[in-house]
Design a protein around this motif. Structure first.
Motif, PDB file in Angstrom:
ATOM      1  N   LEU A 266      63.624 -30.383  53.298  1.00 15.89           N
ATOM      2  CA  LEU A 266      62.232 -30.546  52.875  1.00 15.89           C
ATOM      3  C   LEU A 266      62.138 -31.809  52.017  1.00 15.89           C
ATOM      4  CD1 LEU A 266      59.315 -29.346  52.572  1.00 15.89           C
ATOM      5  CD2 LEU A 266      60.141 -28.169  50.544  1.00 15.89           C
ATOM      6  N   VAL A 267      61.469 -32.830  52.544  1.00 17.99           N
ATOM      7  CA  VAL A 267      61.337 -34.100  51.820  1.00 17.99           C
ATOM      8  C   VAL A 267      60.038 -34.025  51.020  1.00 17.99           C
ATOM      9  CG1 VAL A 267      61.471 -36.617  52.047  1.00 17.99           C
ATOM     10  CG2 VAL A 267      62.360 -35.176  53.868  1.00 17.99           C
ATOM     11  N   ASP A 268      60.124 -33.456  49.806  1.00 17.22           N
ATOM     12  CA  ASP A 268      58.891 -33.290  49.023  1.00 17.22           C
ATOM     13  C   ASP A 268      58.693 -34.476  48.074  1.00 17.22           C
ATOM     14  OD1 ASP A 268      60.766 -32.913  47.115  1.00 17.22           O
ATOM     15  OD2 ASP A 268      60.338 -30.797  46.747  1.00 17.22           O
ATOM     16  N   GLN A 269      57.680 -34.352  47.200  1.00 18.58           N
ATOM     17  CA  GLN A 269      57.367 -35.484  46.322  1.00 18.58           C
ATOM     18  C   GLN A 269      57.883 -35.270  44.901  1.00 18.58           C
ATOM     19  OE1 GLN A 269      53.369 -36.874  46.682  1.00 18.58           O
ATOM     20  NE2 GLN A 269      53.632 -37.295  48.824  1.00 18.58           N
ATOM     21  N   SER A 270      58.856 -34.355  44.757  1.00 21.11           N
ATOM     22  CA  SER A 270      59.432 -34.148  43.422  1.00 21.11           C
ATOM     23  C   SER A 270      60.247 -35.395  43.057  1.00 21.11           C
ATOM     24  CB  SER A 270      60.324 -32.911  43.424  1.00 21.11           C
ATOM     25  OG  SER A 270      61.373 -33.076  44.363  1.00 21.11           O
ATOM     26  N   LYS A 390      68.631 -52.557  53.337  1.00 17.74           N
ATOM     27  CA  LYS A 390      67.766 -52.893  54.478  1.00 17.74           C
ATOM     28  C   LYS A 390      66.834 -51.717  54.800  1.00 17.74           C
ATOM     29  CE  LYS A 390      66.656 -55.886  57.630  1.00 17.74           C
ATOM     30  NZ  LYS A 390      65.709 -56.848  57.067  1.00 17.74           N
ATOM     31  N   VAL A 391      67.390 -50.496  54.724  1.00 20.04           N
ATOM     32  CA  VAL A 391      66.574 -49.303  55.011  1.00 20.04           C
ATOM     33  C   VAL A 391      65.448 -49.178  53.985  1.00 20.04           C
ATOM     34  CG1 VAL A 391      66.594 -46.795  55.149  1.00 20.04           C
ATOM     35  CG2 VAL A 391      68.465 -48.071  56.145  1.00 20.04           C
ATOM     36  N   LEU A 392      65.759 -49.420  52.712  1.00 21.42           N
ATOM     37  CA  LEU A 392      64.720 -49.356  51.669  1.00 21.42           C
ATOM     38  C   LEU A 392      63.629 -50.383  51.932  1.00 21.42           C
ATOM     39  CD1 LEU A 392      66.903 -48.868  48.464  1.00 21.42           C
ATOM     40  CD2 LEU A 392      65.049 -47.357  49.173  1.00 21.42           C
ATOM     41  N   GLN A 393      64.043 -51.577  52.381  1.00 20.20           N
ATOM     42  CA  GLN A 393      63.057 -52.624  52.662  1.00 20.20           C
ATOM     43  C   GLN A 393      62.187 -52.237  53.864  1.00 20.20           C
ATOM     44  OE1 GLN A 393      64.165 -56.333  54.581  1.00 20.20           O
ATOM     45  NE2 GLN A 393      63.191 -57.497  52.942  1.00 20.20           N
ATOM     46  N   ARG A 416      59.648 -41.487  49.778  1.00 27.28           N
ATOM     47  CA  ARG A 416      60.185 -42.508  50.688  1.00 27.28           C
ATOM     48  C   ARG A 416      61.624 -42.879  50.352  1.00 27.28           C
ATOM     49  NH1 ARG A 416      56.255 -47.296  51.075  1.00 27.28           N
ATOM     50  NH2 ARG A 416      55.522 -46.586  49.048  1.00 27.28           N
ATOM     51  N   ILE A 417      61.996 -42.810  49.055  1.00 29.66           N
ATOM     52  CA  ILE A 417      63.394 -43.082  48.680  1.00 29.66           C
ATOM     53  C   ILE A 417      64.282 -42.005  49.310  1.00 29.66           C
ATOM     54  CG2 ILE A 417      65.040 -43.182  46.749  1.00 29.66           C
ATOM     55  CD1 ILE A 417      62.706 -44.372  45.051  1.00 29.66           C
ATOM     56  N   LYS A 418      63.779 -40.756  49.336  1.00 29.42           N
ATOM     57  CA  LYS A 418      64.551 -39.661  49.950  1.00 29.42           C
ATOM     58  C   LYS A 418      64.725 -39.900  51.452  1.00 29.42           C
ATOM     59  CE  LYS A 418      62.965 -36.285  46.607  1.00 29.42           C
ATOM     60  NZ  LYS A 418      62.112 -35.133  46.362  1.00 29.42           N
ATOM     61  N   ILE A 419      63.661 -40.378  52.114  1.00 27.12           N
ATOM     62  CA  ILE A 419      63.762 -40.670  53.552  1.00 27.12           C
ATOM     63  C   ILE A 419      64.779 -41.792  53.773  1.00 27.12           C
ATOM     64  CG2 ILE A 419      62.511 -41.466  55.622  1.00 27.12           C
ATOM     65  CD1 ILE A 419      59.952 -40.329  54.365  1.00 27.12           C
ATOM     66  N   ALA A 420      64.743 -42.811  52.888  1.00 24.01           N
ATOM     67  CA  ALA A 420      65.683 -43.939  53.002  1.00 24.01           C
ATOM     68  C   ALA A 420      67.124 -43.450  52.881  1.00 24.01           C
ATOM     69  CB  ALA A 420      65.392 -44.975  51.927  1.00 24.01           C
ATOM     70  N   LYS A 421      67.345 -42.500  51.967  1.00 18.74           N
ATOM     71  CA  LYS A 421      68.704 -41.959  51.788  1.00 18.74           C
ATOM     72  C   LYS A 421      69.166 -41.287  53.087  1.00 18.74           C
ATOM     73  CE  LYS A 421      71.477 -38.820  49.009  1.00 18.74           C
ATOM     74  NZ  LYS A 421      71.496 -37.864  47.878  1.00 18.74           N
ATOM     75  N   GLU A 422      68.262 -40.522  53.699  1.00 17.10           N
ATOM     76  CA  GLU A 422      68.596 -39.832  54.957  1.00 17.10           C
ATOM     77  C   GLU A 422      68.885 -40.838  56.076  1.00 17.10           C
ATOM     78  OE1 GLU A 422      68.943 -36.465  55.756  1.00 17.10           O
ATOM     79  OE2 GLU A 422      68.969 -36.280  53.585  1.00 17.10           O
ATOM     80  N   LEU A 423      68.039 -41.886  56.146  1.00 23.52           N
ATOM     81  CA  LEU A 423      68.197 -42.882  57.208  1.00 23.52           C
ATOM     82  C   LEU A 423      69.486 -43.685  57.040  1.00 23.52           C
ATOM     83  CD1 LEU A 423      64.549 -44.208  57.492  1.00 23.52           C
ATOM     84  CD2 LEU A 423      65.840 -43.228  59.365  1.00 23.52           C
ATOM     85  N   SER A 424      69.959 -43.816  55.779  1.00 21.14           N
ATOM     86  CA  SER A 424      71.124 -44.674  55.558  1.00 21.14           C
ATOM     87  C   SER A 424      72.445 -43.921  55.742  1.00 21.14           C
ATOM     88  CB  SER A 424      71.068 -45.283  54.161  1.00 21.14           C
ATOM     89  OG  SER A 424      71.208 -44.264  53.198  1.00 21.14           O
ATOM     90  N   GLN A 425      72.345 -42.588  55.913  1.00 21.14           N
ATOM     91  CA  GLN A 425      73.588 -41.834  56.128  1.00 21.14           C
ATOM     92  C   GLN A 425      73.917 -41.826  57.611  1.00 21.14           C
ATOM     93  OE1 GLN A 425      72.391 -38.151  54.383  1.00 21.14           O
ATOM     94  NE2 GLN A 425      73.014 -38.730  52.330  1.00 21.14           N
ATOM     95  N   SER A 426      75.214 -41.639  57.921  1.00 21.38           N
ATOM     96  CA  SER A 426      75.563 -41.583  59.343  1.00 21.38           C
ATOM     97  C   SER A 426      75.033 -40.250  59.860  1.00 21.38           C
ATOM     98  CB  SER A 426      77.077 -41.664  59.526  1.00 21.38           C
ATOM     99  OG  SER A 426      77.689 -40.711  58.684  1.00 21.38           O
ATOM    100  N   LYS A 449      54.942 -48.860  58.212  1.00 17.00           N
ATOM    101  CA  LYS A 449      56.383 -48.865  57.904  1.00 17.00           C
ATOM    102  C   LYS A 449      56.930 -47.445  57.850  1.00 17.00           C
ATOM    103  CE  LYS A 449      56.690 -53.269  55.617  1.00 17.00           C
ATOM    104  NZ  LYS A 449      56.981 -54.016  54.416  1.00 17.00           N
ATOM    105  N   LEU A 450      56.144 -46.543  57.262  1.00 19.40           N
ATOM    106  CA  LEU A 450      56.570 -45.136  57.182  1.00 19.40           C
ATOM    107  C   LEU A 450      56.727 -44.553  58.586  1.00 19.40           C
ATOM    108  CD1 LEU A 450      56.900 -42.470  55.379  1.00 19.40           C
ATOM    109  CD2 LEU A 450      54.545 -42.038  56.017  1.00 19.40           C
ATOM    110  N   LEU A 451      55.765 -44.862  59.454  1.00 16.55           N
ATOM    111  CA  LEU A 451      55.804 -44.352  60.835  1.00 16.55           C
ATOM    112  C   LEU A 451      57.081 -44.784  61.555  1.00 16.55           C
ATOM    113  CD1 LEU A 451      52.148 -44.706  62.109  1.00 16.55           C
ATOM    114  CD2 LEU A 451      53.579 -42.676  62.334  1.00 16.55           C
TER     115      LEU A 451
END
Length: 520
Positions: A266-270, A390-393, A416-426, A449-451
């Motif tokens: 769950l990628v919430d806004q906490s 790069k993912v954060l950008q 969005r930082i949480k999504i970036a963390k997920e995207l940057s993991q293998s 960009k989010l899309l």
């Protein structure tokens, strides 16, 4: 009328308004009418304020802690109109959060009523309809962070649409549009199905989620979206996949297809952390590599400094007065805690010996002060750091600082930082991501960009469910679940599930009606 106070309070605002109509007075004698008239008038006035801001589905006895942020803000707004004050400056920060396009009009009408009473209303907003309803517009930018902070435009809507410097104006005039990918439903990854959901106002509904897709869950405020996804599907999946879930799980009969998934997130806004010590570099996980680079420098080796010397979480290299936070917390008895810059290290987090070590002319605290965009150039020869930056950008966070304290991020940024963390993991795929209104605080430019980030998660074999009111995001999902038709007791039904484009033909779907204007 044989009703006690608890029974009357359990009515929704809509039902209570209907109950207190003209026929209520007909049944009373003159004496009762005389006493009741002023009281009923006051009650009806207040109920109408709540109805006008689109909250007539709430029950009178609804607990405040169960309200969403948008609902709380609109209740405060309703109480302000009731005061009838004039000469007040009202400042609203994104009042459209959590609002379906159908309810936005009611909100705009309320704001205009406040204006017409002789007040000024200042709204920070990204919602197209609210922007278009404004008498005067001020745009800041041109971009964010260090690339922002200038007044790009101020004037009327017509002037904004013609202005070449205004990014917002380009989207409003149609010169720029958020992409429409028109993606087909992927039917090859299995189906997750939850049946007999009766939690809160949900009316025993059964829903299918085709995995490997970007799925939108839509409906007006109070239609049961969070009850279905966040309070029932998420905890149920958590229980089935990891065997334990401490919180309450909403009532349902059966969950099938969970064997196709390995985890649910769950990628919430906490916040990404509660203290100023938490920051993007530690959260996304490239600070270890940066510390390693410093430990490898000639000067560090000569002084015997290991990687741990460059951590601000342990003794040794950090400033001991602020314990590596850069700020000192002053506890205030009746107010929020105040943070002041540390007078020993001047906010640099480390002691002098540590700061004397330089890599490419920069000390470790100067690197923490770099924005993601600047750091990308600086670390271009370090693939492990570069790929995460790069993912954060790409997700639109190029302006944030690497060491920016967690409490300073907005909910949307934290998400969005949480999504970036997920995207940057293998990634192994087979993860279900749930996002509740990820467009909160996002401009048209950032939504794109989010899309792309969400679509990347799907292309890697994952499933993404977004609870969303933003039509630009909804039109780019391949599958949609629409709840409603209205909020509260009149909601909780399944209005439609299936291909996004076909919802425009569903007569009683408000989402379909608004989406039709956009797609056609």
């Amino acid at each position: 009328d044989d009703l006690n106070i608890a029974q009357l309070s359990s009515y929704s605002i809509k039902r209570l308004l209907a109950y207190l109509d003209e026929s209520w007075f007909v049944k009373r004698n003159d004496y009762e009418k005389k006493i009741a008239a002023p009281i009923i008038k006051e009650i009806i006035t207040r109920l109408n304020f709540l109805k006008n801001v689109g909250l007539d589905y709430l029950t009178v006895d609804r607990q405040a802690k169960s309200l969403s942020g948008g609902e709380m803000q609109r209740i405060r707004l309703a109480s302000q109109i009731g005061t009838g004050l004039t000469g007040v400056l009202y400042v609203l920060d994104e009042p459209s959060i959590g609002l379906h396009p159908k309810d936005t009009n009611a909100l705009i009408k309320t704001l205009k009523e406040l204006r017409d009473l002789g007040n000024s209303v200042l709204v920070v907003e990204h919602d197209r309809e609210t922007i278009e309803a404004a008498d005067y517009l001020i745009e800041l930018g041109p971009k964010a962070g260090k690339n922002g902070g200038k007044v790009v435009f101020s004037g009327t809507l017509a002037e904004m649409k013609k202005n070449n410097d205004s990014i917002t104006g380009k989207y409003l005039s149609g010169k720029k549009k958020v992409i429409f990918l028109d993606k087909k439903i992927n039917k090859n990854s299995g189906v997750l199905r939850i049946s007999g959901v009766k939690h809160n106002n949900l009316k025993n509904i059964s829903i299918s989620f085709p995995l490997g897709n970007l799925i939108a869950v839509t409906g007006v405020s109070g239609s049961g979206k969070s009850s279905l996804i966040v309070e029932t599907l998420y905890p149920a999946l958590k229980y089935y996949l990891s065997g334990y879930y401490g919180e309450k799980i909403g009532s349902f009969e059966k969950l099938e297809g969970f064997q196709y998934l390995q985890r649910v997130y769950l990628v919430d806004q906490s916040p990404i952390g509660r203290t100023p010590r938490s920051n993007p570099a530690t959260y996304v996980g490239f600070f270890d590599e940066i510390r390693e680079i410093f430990a490898q420098t000639v000067d560090a080796k000569a002084l015997g400094f290991k990687k741990g010397r460059f951590s601000f979480n342990v003794k040794g290299g950090r400033c001991e007065k602020c314990q590596g936070a850069g700020v000192i917390k002053i506890e205030m008895q009746f107010m929020a805690d105040v943070y002041v810059t540390c007078d020993v290290c001047a906010g640099r987090r480390y002691n002098q010996e540590t700061l004397s070590i330089k890599y490419k002319g920069k000390s470790i605290d100067q690197i923490l002060k770099m924005s993601v965009d600047e750091a990308l150039d600086f670390f271009k020869n370090h693939p492990r750091i570069y790929s995460k930056l790069k993912v954060l950008q790409e997700i639109g966070l190029g302006y944030i600082e690497l060491g920016q304290p967690a409490p300073t991020f907005s909910g949307g940024e934290a998400q969005r930082i949480k999504i970036a963390k997920e995207l940057s993991q293998s990634n192994t795929g087979h993860t279900l991501y749930i996002l509740d209104e990820p467009t909160t605080g996002l401009h048209f430019y950032d939504i794109e960009k989010l899309l792309f980030s969400l679509i990347r998660l799907v292309n890697e074999g994952n499933t993404v469910i977004v609870i969303e009111h933003n039509l630009d995001v909804i039109k780019n999902c391949s599958y949609i679940i629409d709840l409603g038709p209205d909020g509260g007791e009149a909601g909780g039904y399944l209005v439609y599930q299936g291909e996004v484009k076909k919802i425009v033909d569903i007569k009683n779907s408000y989402t379909g009606k608004f989406l039709a204007k956009m797609i056609r």
